[in-house]
Each structure stands twice: as structure tokens, then as C-alpha cells.
Design a protein around this motif. Structure first.
Motif, PDB file in Angstrom:
ATOM      1  N   UNK A 167       0.827  -1.201   0.000  1.00 15.46           N
ATOM      2  CA  UNK A 167       0.000   0.000   0.000  1.00 15.46           C
ATOM      3  C   UNK A 167       0.860   1.249   0.000  1.00 15.46           C
ATOM      4  N   UNK A 168       1.921   1.251   0.814  1.00 19.65           N
ATOM      5  CA  UNK A 168       2.795   2.420   0.892  1.00 19.65           C
ATOM      6  C   UNK A 168       3.517   2.658  -0.426  1.00 19.65           C
ATOM      7  N   UNK A 169       3.965   1.585  -1.065  1.00 13.03           N
ATOM      8  CA  UNK A 169       4.612   1.713  -2.372  1.00 13.03           C
ATOM      9  C   UNK A 169       3.699   2.409  -3.373  1.00 13.03           C
ATOM     10  N   UNK A 170       2.403   2.139  -3.276  1.00 15.34           N
ATOM     11  CA  UNK A 170       1.432   2.681  -4.223  1.00 15.34           C
ATOM     12  C   UNK A 170       0.806   3.986  -3.747  1.00 15.34           C
ATOM     13  N   UNK A 171       1.274   4.505  -2.606  1.00 17.46           N
ATOM     14  CA  UNK A 171       0.734   5.768  -2.111  1.00 17.46           C
ATOM     15  C   UNK A 171      -0.657   5.658  -1.545  1.00 17.46           C
ATOM     16  N   UNK A 172      -1.035   4.459  -1.087  1.00 19.70           N
ATOM     17  CA  UNK A 172      -2.409   4.215  -0.644  1.00 19.70           C
ATOM     18  C   UNK A 172      -2.459   3.818   0.828  1.00 19.70           C
ATOM     19  N   UNK A 231       3.799  10.238  11.392  1.00 13.88           N
ATOM     20  CA  UNK A 231       4.404  11.229  12.275  1.00 13.88           C
ATOM     21  C   UNK A 231       3.870  12.628  12.003  1.00 13.88           C
ATOM     22  N   UNK A 232       3.934  13.075  10.744  1.00 18.99           N
ATOM     23  CA  UNK A 232       3.603  14.465  10.424  1.00 18.99           C
ATOM     24  C   UNK A 232       2.281  14.622   9.677  1.00 18.99           C
ATOM     25  N   UNK A 233       1.664  13.515   9.307  1.00 21.72           N
ATOM     26  CA  UNK A 233       0.379  13.507   8.607  1.00 21.72           C
ATOM     27  C   UNK A 233       0.452  14.149   7.226  1.00 21.72           C
ATOM     28  N   UNK A 234       1.668  14.294   6.689  1.00 20.59           N
ATOM     29  CA  UNK A 234       1.818  14.803   5.334  1.00 20.59           C
ATOM     30  C   UNK A 234       1.722  13.647   4.337  1.00 20.59           C
ATOM     31  N   UNK A 235       1.579  13.996   3.061  1.00 24.60           N
ATOM     32  CA  UNK A 235       1.402  12.988   2.025  1.00 24.60           C
ATOM     33  C   UNK A 235       2.710  12.272   1.689  1.00 24.60           C
ATOM     34  N   UNK A 236       2.553  11.170   0.983  1.00 28.19           N
ATOM     35  CA  UNK A 236       3.631  10.426   0.323  1.00 28.19           C
ATOM     36  C   UNK A 236       4.746   9.921   1.256  1.00 28.19           C
ATOM     37  N   UNK A 237       4.408   9.188   2.320  1.00 28.14           N
ATOM     38  CA  UNK A 237       5.472   8.518   3.086  1.00 28.14           C
ATOM     39  C   UNK A 237       6.153   7.480   2.194  1.00 28.14           C
ATOM     40  N   UNK A 238       7.484   7.372   2.304  1.00 28.75           N
ATOM     41  CA  UNK A 238       8.223   6.504   1.392  1.00 28.75           C
ATOM     42  C   UNK A 238       8.555   5.140   1.966  1.00 28.75           C
ATOM     43  N   UNK A 239       8.383   4.962   3.279  1.00 34.15           N
ATOM     44  CA  UNK A 239       8.840   3.720   3.881  1.00 34.15           C
ATOM     45  C   UNK A 239       7.873   3.274   4.968  1.00 34.15           C
ATOM     46  N   UNK A 240       8.193   2.139   5.567  1.00 27.10           N
ATOM     47  CA  UNK A 240       7.436   1.586   6.696  1.00 27.10           C
ATOM     48  C   UNK A 240       8.404   1.451   7.862  1.00 27.10           C
ATOM     49  N   UNK A 293       3.295   3.600   7.946  1.00 28.21           N
ATOM     50  CA  UNK A 293       3.949   4.304   6.852  1.00 28.21           C
ATOM     51  C   UNK A 293       4.502   5.626   7.391  1.00 28.21           C
ATOM     52  N   UNK A 294       5.753   5.940   7.031  1.00 27.83           N
ATOM     53  CA  UNK A 294       6.397   7.162   7.510  1.00 27.83           C
ATOM     54  C   UNK A 294       7.319   7.719   6.438  1.00 27.83           C
ATOM     55  N   UNK A 295       7.642   9.004   6.593  1.00 26.43           N
ATOM     56  CA  UNK A 295       8.692   9.591   5.769  1.00 26.43           C
ATOM     57  C   UNK A 295      10.048   9.116   6.294  1.00 26.43           C
ATOM     58  N   UNK A 296      10.965   8.916   5.385  1.00 24.19           N
ATOM     59  CA  UNK A 296      12.305   8.475   5.778  1.00 24.19           C
ATOM     60  C   UNK A 296      12.927   9.403   6.810  1.00 24.19           C
TER      61      UNK A 296
END
Length: 321
Positions: free
Chosen positions: A199-204, A274-283, A295-298
Motif C-alpha cells: 500500500x505504501x509503495x502505491x501511495x495508498x 508522524x507528520x500527517x503529510x502525504x507520500x510517506x516513502x517507507x514503513x 507508513x512514515x517519511x524516511x
């Protein structure tokens, strides 16, 4: 008449007999019984299709402390039948007291209290061992073929095999090491992704992925030891299927392209824990003692200190302190 081999369950708690029957296993009750004699009778009989052992056997008549642990029987079984799967069970309050060396005596080790969560896993272990026995792979390439991988992944999988499975003299004790390696492949993201990673890979979000996951059925892992209840997807195939249907624009990442798969609803899109922003890149894990992941930002994560980096696999990360 059926010639199917039977499952055996050895336990000193008679209350577990119903669970054993539900699993299609013959229950051997050793409460106040002689475990050593039971083990000898087992080893002198026909090899079962699978053996389940209570790890703590302290309610028997046996005084020898060696036979108060199911791991002793497991070692004897593996000496006699290296290709027979052996599963250990114990109560939830005891499971953390069993060290890793002892756990590795078994092919799998489960808390009895949550055994219902592992029924498909038990079936997959039994079926996987039988497939390996039937196929009798004699090379690294034949072992990898049991995974039914995408063609482009075969060479990398061969390279990722542990040394013992690349040997030119593979023997009949292949089942357990192949299972250990496949379990690692299934559990550590890299070649395969679980639902959260996919899901994270697909932005979902999880909800978003559930609405589109059927579009990725061709990428689902269906090799040995796979289960329907805990699916995995080939990470490379997720990208391929996505880009075949929605070619990316210059500079776009998969988590941006993936949002084209579904309707424009914020509930369907992944956001950083963490920040509730879009497009986390990792888990990443919440902390080093937790199994909870999000899902989180790096930038909000660091390498997990309990896991080494591995070639071909994703780094396992934890929320930055």
C-alpha cells in the motif's frame, strides 16, 4: 482407502485434545505418562506428515529433565526424519522465556493461545515440506523455482540464497533450511511486500489498497509456504503492473502514480504517521520493542538497531527518538 499420512500432537494437557482433532491430528496424551517411551514408540512407527509438540512437558511421570521439553523430542525426530515438519507450541506467558536456539529446534514455534491465527501457516508448512520431498531439488535454481518467481527475479534470488542451499551436494534434509529461508523471504520486505508495504509503495492507505488489490493478482506470491490469510506480492511486479496501466510522468514516484488507481478520496491515500503529510516513502516500527508499524517519511526514521542491512532486502527502520 486413503493412504494419507497422519499428523501427531504430543501434549501433557488433555484439554487441548479438541484443538488437535480440529487440526486433524492424533492426540497423544502424556499427562502422568512416560514421555520417553512415547517418543520411542513414535520413532519406531511410520513417519507422520507433521508433528506438533508441547514445549513444556512438566506434567508427566518422566523424571529425566531432558524429556520435560518438547525440543528434545524435536531433535530426535529431526535425527530420524529430517524431512518431517515439527511445530512447537507453548502458552503465551511462556513463549518469551524460550531462547532462540531452542526455538530453532522446531520448524515453527507458536503460542497456543493464538493458534487459530496460524492454522493456514501450519497447513502451508505441511504442504511445503511435501512439495520439497516430491520435487527433490538438486540445485539452487531448482530451489528457487519452488517459489514460482517472476523470471527477472530468479538470478537475484539465487544470489540471495544462503550458502548451505547453494551447495553442489544437497541432501535429503533440505526441507527445514528451505523453509527457514523462505520464511525469511516472506517476513522481511525486499523481494516480497506485505499489505502495508504494498500500500505504501502505491501511495495508498490500507483501505485504498483493499479497493485495488485485485488489479495486482498477477504479482501475488503463490510459491511454497504461501498463505491466503497473510498474502505477499512480488515488489518488482507491483511496480511493473502499476506502470503498465499508468505510465509515470517524468519525475513521478510509484506512490504518486498509484493514486491514479482509485478515486480522489483522502481516506484512500497514505499519509505519514508522524507528520500527517502525504507520500510517506517507507514503513517503520514505532519503537525497538514494538511490532507495530506504520507508513512514515524516511526523515522521521532511523535504521532499526536490532536488524542488519541485507543485500536485496529493504532496510528495517524505526521511528526516530
Amino acid at each position: 482407502m486413503s493412504t494419507a499420512k497422519k499428523r501427531i500432537w504430543i501434549d501433557d494437557n488433555p484439554e487441548r485434545e479438541r484443538t488437535a482433532k480440529d487440526l486433524g491430528a492424533e492426540f497423544v496424551n502424556v499427562w502422568k505418562g512416560d514421555v520417553q517411551t512415547t517418543a520411542e514408540d513414535l520413532l519406531n512407527g511410520e513417519k507422520p506428515s507433521l508433528i506438533i509438540l508441547d514445549h513444556i512437558l512438566d506434567k508427566t511421570s518422566t523424571t529425566n529433565p531432558i524429556f520435560k521439553r518438547g525440543s528434545t523430542i524435536a531433535e530426535a525426530v529431526k535425527e530420524q526424519w529430517p524431512d518431517c515438519p515439527v511445530i512447537g507450541i507453548t502458552n503465551m506467558d511462556q513463549i518469551d522465556r524460550v531462547d532462540q536456539r531452542t526455538r530453532h529446534t522446531y520448524d515453527a514455534f507458536f503460542p497456543y493461545d493464538k493458534l487459530a491465527d496460524y492454522l493456514q501457516v501450519i497447513d502451508s508448512i505441511e504442504e511445503g515440506f511435501a512439495v520439497i520431498q516430491t520435487k527433490a531439488p538438486s540445485s539452487a535454481a531448482e530451489i528457487v523455482s519452488l517459489l514460482s518467481p517472476p523470471r527477472e527475479e530468479a538470478e537475484r534470488l539465487i544470489a540471495a540464497l544462503p550458502h548451505e542451499l547453494k551447495s553442489s551436494s544437497l541432501d535429503r534434509s533440505l526441507e527445514s533450511p528451505v523453509h527457514r529461508w523462505t520464511y525469511h523471504l516472506i517476513m522481511r520486505p525486499g523481494f516480497l511486500y506485505d499489505r502495508l508495504w504494498a500500500a505504501t509503495l502505491l501511495g495508498l492507505s490500507d483501505l485504498g489498497f483493499s479497493e485495488v488489490e485485485n488489479e495486482f493478482n498477477e504479482g501475488r506470491y503463490s510459491g511454497i509456504f504461501s498463505t491466503i490469510s497473510n498474502p505477499r506480492w512480488w515488489s518488482g511486479r507491483l511496480n511493473e503492473i502499476l506502470y503498465e496501466r499508468h505510465p509515470p510522468e517524468p519525475g513521478q514516484f510509484s506512490w504518486q502514480v498509484g493514486r491514479r488507481l482509485t478515486r480522489n478520496d483522502p481516506a484512500l491515500f497514505s499519509r505519514c504517521y508522524v507528520c500527517d503529510e502525504e507520500f510517506p516513502e517507507t514503513v517503520a516500527f514505532l519503537d525497538t520493542a514494538s511490532d507495530e508499524r506504520h507508513a512514515m517519511h524516511l526523515k522521521h526514521t532511523v535504521l532499526h538497531p536490532s536488524y542488519k542491512r541485507e543485500l536485496y532486502f529493504e532496510d528495517l527502520r524505526v521511528l526516530k527518538d
